[in-house]
Design an enzyme around this catalytic site. Structure first.
Site, PDB file in Angstrom:
ATOM      1  N   ASP A  36       0.880  -1.176   0.000  1.00  0.00           N
ATOM      2  CA  ASP A  36       0.000   0.000   0.000  1.00  0.00           C
ATOM      3  C   ASP A  36       0.914   1.221   0.000  1.00  0.00           C
ATOM      4  O   ASP A  36       2.140   1.090  -0.008  1.00  0.00           O
ATOM      5  CB  ASP A  36      -0.938  -0.017   1.211  1.00  0.00           C
ATOM      6  CG  ASP A  36      -2.285   0.638   0.907  1.00  0.00           C
ATOM      7  OD1 ASP A  36      -2.282   1.786   0.403  1.00  0.00           O
ATOM      8  OD2 ASP A  36      -3.331   0.022   1.167  1.00  0.00           O
ATOM      9  N   ASP A  66       3.237   2.949  -4.632  1.00  0.00           N
ATOM     10  CA  ASP A  66       2.194   3.766  -5.239  1.00  0.00           C
ATOM     11  C   ASP A  66       2.057   3.280  -6.680  1.00  0.00           C
ATOM     12  O   ASP A  66       2.980   3.446  -7.492  1.00  0.00           O
ATOM     13  CB  ASP A  66       2.598   5.245  -5.206  1.00  0.00           C
ATOM     14  CG  ASP A  66       1.522   6.165  -5.766  1.00  0.00           C
ATOM     15  OD1 ASP A  66       0.601   5.676  -6.454  1.00  0.00           O
ATOM     16  OD2 ASP A  66       1.611   7.386  -5.529  1.00  0.00           O
ATOM     17  N   ASN A  93      -5.523  -4.819  -6.325  1.00  0.00           N
ATOM     18  CA  ASN A  93      -6.669  -4.231  -5.643  1.00  0.00           C
ATOM     19  C   ASN A  93      -6.581  -2.725  -5.418  1.00  0.00           C
ATOM     20  O   ASN A  93      -7.603  -2.088  -5.152  1.00  0.00           O
ATOM     21  CB  ASN A  93      -6.833  -4.941  -4.282  1.00  0.00           C
ATOM     22  CG  ASN A  93      -7.871  -4.302  -3.402  1.00  0.00           C
ATOM     23  OD1 ASN A  93      -9.055  -4.318  -3.723  1.00  0.00           O
ATOM     24  ND2 ASN A  93      -7.435  -3.744  -2.280  1.00  0.00           N
ATOM     25  N   TYR A 158     -15.001   6.723 -12.495  1.00  0.00           N
ATOM     26  CA  TYR A 158     -14.847   5.436 -11.807  1.00  0.00           C
ATOM     27  C   TYR A 158     -15.380   4.285 -12.655  1.00  0.00           C
ATOM     28  O   TYR A 158     -14.711   3.253 -12.828  1.00  0.00           O
ATOM     29  CB  TYR A 158     -15.587   5.490 -10.465  1.00  0.00           C
ATOM     30  CG  TYR A 158     -15.383   4.277  -9.601  1.00  0.00           C
ATOM     31  CD1 TYR A 158     -14.271   4.160  -8.764  1.00  0.00           C
ATOM     32  CD2 TYR A 158     -16.311   3.238  -9.591  1.00  0.00           C
ATOM     33  CE1 TYR A 158     -14.084   3.054  -7.963  1.00  0.00           C
ATOM     34  CE2 TYR A 158     -16.144   2.130  -8.793  1.00  0.00           C
ATOM     35  CZ  TYR A 158     -15.025   2.032  -7.971  1.00  0.00           C
ATOM     36  OH  TYR A 158     -14.846   0.915  -7.178  1.00  0.00           O
ATOM     37  N   LYS A 162     -13.291   1.093 -14.243  1.00  0.00           N
ATOM     38  CA  LYS A 162     -13.597  -0.293 -13.876  1.00  0.00           C
ATOM     39  C   LYS A 162     -14.047  -1.112 -15.083  1.00  0.00           C
ATOM     40  O   LYS A 162     -13.756  -2.310 -15.174  1.00  0.00           O
ATOM     41  CB  LYS A 162     -14.661  -0.321 -12.772  1.00  0.00           C
ATOM     42  CG  LYS A 162     -14.178   0.239 -11.444  1.00  0.00           C
ATOM     43  CD  LYS A 162     -12.970  -0.541 -10.894  1.00  0.00           C
ATOM     44  CE  LYS A 162     -12.588  -0.097  -9.505  1.00  0.00           C
ATOM     45  NZ  LYS A 162     -11.464  -0.875  -8.935  1.00  0.00           N
ATOM     46  N   THR A 193     -17.313  -0.886   3.850  1.00  0.00           N
ATOM     47  CA  THR A 193     -15.908  -0.603   4.162  1.00  0.00           C
ATOM     48  C   THR A 193     -15.773   0.868   4.549  1.00  0.00           C
ATOM     49  O   THR A 193     -16.728   1.641   4.442  1.00  0.00           O
ATOM     50  CB  THR A 193     -15.003  -0.877   2.946  1.00  0.00           C
ATOM     51  OG1 THR A 193     -15.266   0.115   1.935  1.00  0.00           O
ATOM     52  CG2 THR A 193     -15.245  -2.263   2.367  1.00  0.00           C
TER      53      THR A 193
END
Length: 253
Positions: A36, A66, A93, A158, A162, A193
């Site tokens: 991450d 990154d 992910n 977005y 995707k 989440t």
């Protein structure tokens, strides 16, 4: 255990679906590199998992990256292979959330969302595939979304990113199959989440009503799907996007 002795890389692994997947795969016997941003809680998360009682201890390593930077992605893959010796599965992910109608989306927002959510997936896959090709084994699971297979107002950047992930997955699967490598995607619905913790109660209830099962998903439910696709149980599955969406995309009742 379903991933006993397997080595796995998870990007965006410090929270949410990524962290749930790291935890689930550790429980199933994998050695996991949790990656991450350097500014994330990734190092602390990995340490906590290693400090926990068996079966996690000593099998989780944090490597910062990154995915917007090609050099960092290359270094991540090199470090993963150096530490683990080989690589069996990748959960691609890392991503960012964004919501705005097209007319209110400026260039900077559009480019940032595309760069992380689509280009980042490509960068990681591009860096990992030569390793898997050399082994003639392994698999990649890309994180797409329900918005990769249908449209929704207010999600121009977005949803476009995707949708790109879904078709990139199909294309990579075709290229990789002759070399013994599988490539799939998952398409989560709205998952409970930290990304949606800011919603007002009325907004949350509206999202819940969009799912025929009558609730939001849980991050561990998505992790279970990643585990399946990454395991040998999915050895004849490639080029697909497995929807984990509580019936969201099934249609309207």
């Amino acid at each position: 255990m379903r991933l006993a002795g397997k080595n796995m890389l998870v990007t965006g692994g410090a929270s949410g679906i990524g962290l749930a997947t790291v935890t689930r795969c550790l429980k199933e016997g994998a050695n996991v590199v949790l990656s991450d941003l350097d500014s994330s809680d990734g190092a602390a998360r990995a340490q906590a998992l290693n400090d926990a009682a068996a079966p996690h201890g000593g099998r989780c390593l944090f490597v910062p990256c990154d995915v917007a930077h090609t050099q960092q992605v290359g270094e991540l893959v090199d470090e993963t292979v150096a530490q683990l010796g080989r690589l069996d599965a990748v959960f691609n992910n890392a991503g960012v959330a964004a919501g705005a109608p097209a007319h209110a989306t400026d260039d900077a927002t559009w480019l940032h969302v595309i760069d992380i959510n689509l280009n980042g997936v490509f960068r990681v896959a591009r860096a990992v595939l030569p390793v898997l090709y050399k082994q003639r084994s392994g698999n990649i699971v890309n994180c797409a979304s329900i918005l990769g297979v249908l449209g929704q107002s207010g999600t121009a950047a977005y949803a476009s990113a995707k949708a790109g992930v879904v078709n990139l997955t199909r294309t990579l699967a075709l290229e990789a199959a002759p070399l013994g490598v599988r490539v799939n995607a998952i398409g989560p619905g709205y998952i409970d989440t930290p990304l949606i913790k800011h919603l007002e109660p009325a907004q949350r209830e509206a999202l819940i009503r969009l799912h025929p099962l009558g609730r939001l998903g849980r991050d561990e439910e998505v992790a279970n799907a990643v585990l399946f696709l990454a395991s040998d149980e999915a050895s004849f599955v490639t080029g697909t996007c497995l929807l984990v969406d509580g019936g969201f995309t099934a249609g309207k009742s």
